[in-house]
Motif scaffolding. Structure first.
Motif, PDB file in Angstrom:
ATOM      1  N   ALA A   1     -32.836  19.048  12.284  1.00  0.00           N
ATOM      2  CA  ALA A   1     -32.490  20.043  13.004  1.00  0.00           C
ATOM      3  C   ALA A   1     -33.804  20.516  14.190  1.00  0.00           C
ATOM      4  O   ALA A   1     -34.964  20.607  13.492  1.00  0.00           O
ATOM      5  CB  ALA A   1     -32.318  21.338  12.145  1.00  0.00           C
ATOM      6  N   LEU A   2     -33.505  20.487  15.295  1.00  0.00           N
ATOM      7  CA  LEU A   2     -34.227  20.636  16.453  1.00  0.00           C
ATOM      8  C   LEU A   2     -33.865  22.003  16.914  1.00  0.00           C
ATOM      9  O   LEU A   2     -33.143  22.184  18.229  1.00  0.00           O
ATOM     10  CB  LEU A   2     -34.417  19.574  17.288  1.00  0.00           C
ATOM     11  N   LEU A   3     -34.193  23.284  16.494  1.00  0.00           N
ATOM     12  CA  LEU A   3     -33.720  24.583  16.750  1.00  0.00           C
ATOM     13  C   LEU A   3     -34.725  25.438  16.966  1.00  0.00           C
ATOM     14  O   LEU A   3     -34.874  26.592  16.420  1.00  0.00           O
ATOM     15  CB  LEU A   3     -32.654  25.019  15.855  1.00  0.00           C
TER      16      LEU A   3
ATOM     17  N   TYR B   1     -37.287  20.593  12.578  1.00  0.00           N
ATOM     18  CA  TYR B   1     -38.648  20.306  13.113  1.00  0.00           C
ATOM     19  C   TYR B   1     -38.804  21.431  14.454  1.00  0.00           C
ATOM     20  O   TYR B   1     -37.797  21.785  15.129  1.00  0.00           O
ATOM     21  CB  TYR B   1     -38.375  19.012  13.853  1.00  0.00           C
ATOM     22  N   LEU B   2     -40.072  21.921  14.444  1.00  0.00           N
ATOM     23  CA  LEU B   2     -40.322  23.124  15.382  1.00  0.00           C
ATOM     24  C   LEU B   2     -40.647  22.449  16.639  1.00  0.00           C
ATOM     25  O   LEU B   2     -39.718  22.230  17.752  1.00  0.00           O
ATOM     26  CB  LEU B   2     -41.195  24.072  14.820  1.00  0.00           C
ATOM     27  N   ASN B   3     -42.115  22.167  16.712  1.00  0.00           N
ATOM     28  CA  ASN B   3     -42.460  21.466  17.957  1.00  0.00           C
ATOM     29  C   ASN B   3     -43.029  20.216  17.617  1.00  0.00           C
ATOM     30  O   ASN B   3     -43.859  19.651  18.211  1.00  0.00           O
ATOM     31  CB  ASN B   3     -43.704  22.530  18.629  1.00  0.00           C
ATOM     32  N   GLN B   4     -42.828  19.490  16.431  1.00  0.00           N
ATOM     33  CA  GLN B   4     -43.323  18.229  15.955  1.00  0.00           C
ATOM     34  C   GLN B   4     -42.503  17.200  16.742  1.00  0.00           C
ATOM     35  O   GLN B   4     -41.776  16.347  15.877  1.00  0.00           O
ATOM     36  CB  GLN B   4     -43.352  18.178  14.403  1.00  0.00           C
ATOM     37  N   TYR B   5     -42.467  16.981  17.945  1.00  0.00           N
ATOM     38  CA  TYR B   5     -41.545  16.005  18.757  1.00  0.00           C
ATOM     39  C   TYR B   5     -42.105  14.743  18.291  1.00  0.00           C
ATOM     40  O   TYR B   5     -41.065  13.703  17.895  1.00  0.00           O
ATOM     41  CB  TYR B   5     -41.708  16.360  19.961  1.00  0.00           C
TER      42      TYR B   5
ATOM     43  N   VAL C   1     -30.728  22.667  19.775  1.00  0.00           N
ATOM     44  CA  VAL C   1     -30.578  23.609  20.957  1.00  0.00           C
ATOM     45  C   VAL C   1     -30.588  22.673  22.271  1.00  0.00           C
ATOM     46  O   VAL C   1     -31.421  21.799  22.396  1.00  0.00           O
ATOM     47  CB  VAL C   1     -31.523  24.465  20.868  1.00  0.00           C
ATOM     48  N   THR C   2     -29.848  22.888  23.256  1.00  0.00           N
ATOM     49  CA  THR C   2     -29.875  21.866  24.320  1.00  0.00           C
ATOM     50  C   THR C   2     -31.109  21.411  25.027  1.00  0.00           C
ATOM     51  O   THR C   2     -31.435  20.496  25.215  1.00  0.00           O
ATOM     52  CB  THR C   2     -28.725  22.602  25.358  1.00  0.00           C
ATOM     53  N   TYR C   3     -31.911  22.624  25.388  1.00  0.00           N
ATOM     54  CA  TYR C   3     -33.321  22.341  26.227  1.00  0.00           C
ATOM     55  C   TYR C   3     -34.128  21.450  25.295  1.00  0.00           C
ATOM     56  O   TYR C   3     -34.678  20.758  25.729  1.00  0.00           O
ATOM     57  CB  TYR C   3     -33.789  23.619  26.523  1.00  0.00           C
ATOM     58  N   ALA C   4     -34.054  21.803  23.927  1.00  0.00           N
ATOM     59  CA  ALA C   4     -34.974  20.990  22.992  1.00  0.00           C
ATOM     60  C   ALA C   4     -34.772  19.448  23.163  1.00  0.00           C
ATOM     61  O   ALA C   4     -35.644  18.730  23.100  1.00  0.00           O
ATOM     62  CB  ALA C   4     -35.230  21.604  21.840  1.00  0.00           C
ATOM     63  N   LEU C   5     -33.355  19.424  23.028  1.00  0.00           N
ATOM     64  CA  LEU C   5     -32.820  17.895  23.077  1.00  0.00           C
ATOM     65  C   LEU C   5     -33.422  17.081  24.371  1.00  0.00           C
ATOM     66  O   LEU C   5     -33.782  15.988  24.422  1.00  0.00           O
ATOM     67  CB  LEU C   5     -31.164  17.875  22.986  1.00  0.00           C
TER      68      LEU C   5
ATOM     69  N   GLY D   1     -25.617  24.295  22.278  1.00  0.00           N
ATOM     70  CA  GLY D   1     -25.546  25.001  23.576  1.00  0.00           C
ATOM     71  C   GLY D   1     -26.860  25.723  23.935  1.00  0.00           C
ATOM     72  O   GLY D   1     -27.572  26.377  22.865  1.00  0.00           O
ATOM     73  N   GLY D   2     -26.772  26.259  24.979  1.00  0.00           N
ATOM     74  CA  GLY D   2     -27.871  26.977  25.494  1.00  0.00           C
ATOM     75  C   GLY D   2     -29.179  26.636  25.940  1.00  0.00           C
ATOM     76  O   GLY D   2     -30.076  25.891  25.296  1.00  0.00           O
TER      77      GLY D   2
END
Length: 326
Positions: free
Chosen positions: A121-123, A153-157, A179-183, A203-204
């Motif tokens: 999960a990347l949210l 995963y928060l900001n651990q890209y 969430v779209t922008y994180a993908l 979305g979003g």
């Protein structure tokens, strides 16, 4: 009295309509906000014989009213995301087991056994605030997967990139919910060629990036992840059920959820199949709140009851919602 089994064992359109009319009468009798709205529309409960005759509560009511259909204690309060200073929606849930039943059965219908997947999960925008119904659902799906690799995963890209590549190459079935922008952030850091991974966008842009039309967005995501289709989840704070798209932006509902498309100029009338209008959602799992919600999304319905989401109403474009002052 309507039981949970009445809702989650629906197997035909006729059965859905019969149950929906029972839920309508129950909520008319037990939900003060919804009853007052129906009365302002001069709706006679006894005269409502079809789905099209049921009044749909504008979703904005969840920002200003407590929309509940019983006096039971509130078990969970789900809060919509919003920018600073924005009024957020609150969904007061008196029986969270209905939400669990709905998303677990819904996931199973579209994807099969949760234990067959690693759930990543990347949210970030959801994870950083309280009261997200999406986080509640995904957290439970992660636990149900019984897979030590599943997680948030928060900001651990960098860590997520390595995990995705390792799992995909090992042949493990993976669902990355993002969430779209994180993908988009993720594929700017690394271009993937995934063979065993489903990418599901929720979305979003959350104000982080310029909005994109779906075809353009999915093309960028497909190229970035090396996949042929992008899956999507359609849900919201005010609902307890989700529709899923397995590709091309075409959504399908579980049997206890249904979509109607209303006219944009007259909220009490409906458009024909294939025409664009406002999305009305019937979510029978929402029996303790309101099952009949007029959203601010624009969409169109296909002949097989699938639907597409085409955008959102501009606030100045919303018609037929003058009754929101009750």
């Amino acid at each position: 009295m309507i039981s949970t089994s009445d809702i989650f064992t629906i197997s035909s359109q006729k059965q859905f309509e019969k149950t929906a009319l029972k839920v309508f009468r129950f909520q008319y009798d037990n939900n003060q906000v919804y009853r007052e709205f129906c009365q302002l529309l001069k709706t006679d409960k006894q005269e409502v014989k079809s789905l099209q005759q049921i009044p749909f509560l504008p979703i904005q009511f969840f920002k200003s009213h407590s929309v509940v259909s019983n006096d039971n204690p509130i078990q969970e309060t789900f809060i919509s995301s919003g920018t600073t200073g924005m009024v957020t929606s609150k969904h007061l849930v008196t029986d969270v087991s209905l939400y669990k039943d709905s998303y677990r059965k819904g996931f199973s219908q579209f994807y099969g056994n949760i234990e067959d997947y690693t759930i990543l999960a990347l949210l970030p925008s959801y994870l950083e605030r309280e009261g997200s119904s999406l986080i509640y659902m995904v957290k439970d799906l992660i636990e149900l997967s019984k897979n030590s690799n599943s997680g948030f995963y928060l900001n651990q890209y960098d860590k997520l990139i390595k995990k995705l590549i390792d799992l995909d190459q090992s042949g493990q079935n993976v669902i990355l919910i993002g969430v779209t922008y994180a993908l988009l952030d993720l594929i700017e850091l690394n271009k993937f060629q995934l063979k065993n991974t489903i990418i599901m966008e929720t979305g979003g842009m959350k104000g982080k990036r310029k909005e994109m039309i779906r075809e353009e967005l999915h093309e960028v995501l497909c190229n970035g992840f090396g996949v042929s289709t992008i899956h999507s989840e359609y849900g919201m704070t005010e609902l307890l059920s989700q529709a899923y798209s397995l590709g091309n932006g075409v959504f399908e509902c579980p049997p206890w959820m249904h979509i109607l498309i209303r006219e944009t100029e007259d909220a009490l009338n409906y458009v024909n199949t294939g025409k664009t209008g406002g999305i009305n959602v019937i979510d029978l799992a929402n029996i303790n709140s309101c099952s009949f919600i007029a959203t601010q999304d624009l969409g169109k319905k296909n002949p097989n009851n699938s639907f597409e989401v085409l955008g959102r109403f501009d606030n100045s474009d919303i018609r037929g919602c003058n009754l929101m002052v009750i």
